[in-house]
Design a protein around this motif. Structure first.
Motif, short mmCIF file in Angstrom:
data_model
loop_
_atom_site.label_atom_id
_atom_site.label_comp_id
_atom_site.label_asym_id
_atom_site.label_seq_id
_atom_site.Cartn_x
_atom_site.Cartn_y
_atom_site.Cartn_z
N TYR A 39 0.85 -1.19 0.00
CA TYR A 39 0.00 0.00 0.00
C TYR A 39 0.88 1.24 0.00
O TYR A 39 2.06 1.18 0.33
CB TYR A 39 -0.95 0.00 1.20
CG TYR A 39 -0.28 -0.06 2.53
CD1 TYR A 39 0.05 1.10 3.21
CD2 TYR A 39 0.04 -1.28 3.10
CE1 TYR A 39 0.69 1.03 4.44
CE2 TYR A 39 0.67 -1.35 4.32
CZ TYR A 39 0.99 -0.19 4.98
OH TYR A 39 1.62 -0.24 6.20
N CYS A 64 -7.73 -1.01 -3.68
CA CYS A 64 -8.73 -0.51 -2.74
C CYS A 64 -8.29 0.86 -2.22
O CYS A 64 -7.11 1.09 -1.98
CB CYS A 64 -8.89 -1.47 -1.57
SG CYS A 64 -9.35 -3.13 -2.04
N ALA A 65 -9.26 1.76 -2.04
CA ALA A 65 -8.99 3.10 -1.51
C ALA A 65 -9.36 3.15 -0.04
O ALA A 65 -10.33 2.55 0.40
CB ALA A 65 -9.80 4.14 -2.28
N LEU A 70 -10.95 8.60 -4.48
CA LEU A 70 -9.91 8.69 -5.49
C LEU A 70 -10.50 8.36 -6.85
O LEU A 70 -11.27 7.41 -6.96
CB LEU A 70 -8.80 7.70 -5.14
CG LEU A 70 -7.60 7.61 -6.04
CD1 LEU A 70 -6.70 8.82 -5.80
CD2 LEU A 70 -6.83 6.34 -5.74
N LEU A 72 -9.57 6.80 -10.09
CA LEU A 72 -8.51 5.97 -10.65
C LEU A 72 -8.70 5.87 -12.15
O LEU A 72 -9.69 5.33 -12.63
CB LEU A 72 -8.54 4.58 -10.01
CG LEU A 72 -7.43 3.63 -10.36
CD1 LEU A 72 -6.09 4.17 -9.89
CD2 LEU A 72 -7.69 2.27 -9.72
N CYS A 98 -13.23 -1.12 -3.53
CA CYS A 98 -12.16 -1.68 -4.36
C CYS A 98 -12.59 -1.70 -5.82
O CYS A 98 -13.77 -1.64 -6.14
CB CYS A 98 -11.83 -3.11 -3.92
SG CYS A 98 -11.27 -3.23 -2.22
N TYR A 118 -4.09 8.52 -11.44
CA TYR A 118 -5.26 8.87 -10.65
C TYR A 118 -5.42 10.37 -10.54
O TYR A 118 -4.55 11.14 -10.93
CB TYR A 118 -5.12 8.28 -9.24
CG TYR A 118 -3.93 8.83 -8.50
CD1 TYR A 118 -4.05 9.97 -7.73
CD2 TYR A 118 -2.68 8.24 -8.62
CE1 TYR A 118 -2.95 10.51 -7.08
CE2 TYR A 118 -1.58 8.77 -7.97
CZ TYR A 118 -1.73 9.90 -7.21
OH TYR A 118 -0.64 10.43 -6.58
N PRO A 128 -5.35 10.01 0.17
CA PRO A 128 -5.86 8.65 -0.03
C PRO A 128 -4.75 7.61 0.12
O PRO A 128 -3.62 7.82 -0.32
CB PRO A 128 -6.39 8.66 -1.46
CG PRO A 128 -6.55 10.09 -1.82
CD PRO A 128 -5.55 10.85 -1.01
N VAL A 130 -3.88 3.76 -0.99
CA VAL A 130 -4.28 2.75 -1.97
C VAL A 130 -3.60 1.44 -1.58
O VAL A 130 -2.39 1.40 -1.39
CB VAL A 130 -3.90 3.16 -3.40
CG1 VAL A 130 -4.28 2.07 -4.37
CG2 VAL A 130 -4.59 4.45 -3.76
#
Length: 136
Positions: A39, A64-65, A70, A72, A98, A118, A128, A130
């Motif tokens: 991450y 996944c945020a 976000l 993406l 996600c 992003y 954020p 990720v």
């Protein structure tokens, strides 16, 4: 002497108990077979790379945020053997959500890194986070 040794052992055990759940939560398999491998906190530069440790043979990946939403645009999966797979998502990830599961081309593959493109939706103090999750 014995009392000091017992208190030191109790303190060390309490420290390990406090640290272990946070670490185990990031690296364990969940109920659907997903495991977090890496991450990063995205810093608003529009592109970031998440490097993944070790050699793990995986068949699917998702992002996944956490903390903040976000947008993406896409992500590029780089494999240990030099190959790559570009995934066009154009998804808005709300905190705690996600992307779809992306099947990796070929047989189970070793992922070296994931490059993100992003846009942060909000410019806030919290950035954020990720996560890259994989399934074997």
């Amino acid at each position: 002497m014995t009392r000091a040794l017992i208190l030191a052992a109790a303190g060390a055990a309490a420290t390990l108990v406090a640290i272990a759940p946070a670490n185990a939560q990031n690296w364990r398999w969940d109920e659907r077979g997903w495991r977090t491998l890496g991450y990063t906190t995205v810093d608003g530069r529009d592109r970031d790379t998440i490097y993944l440790p070790g050699r793990t043979r995986q068949s699917a990946v998702r992002l996944c945020a956490m903390n903040q939403p976000l947008r993406l645009r896409d992500f590029d999966i780089r494999f240990e053997n030099g190959g790559r797979q570009d995934v066009n998502t154009r998804a808005i990830l709300r905190p705690g959500t996600c992307t779809r599961a992306v099947d990796l081309r070929g047989n189970r593959r070793d992922i070296a890194s994931v490059r993100l493109r992003y846009e942060p939706i909000r410019r806030a103090a919290w950035r954020p986070v990720v996560r890259v999750q994989v399934r074997g």
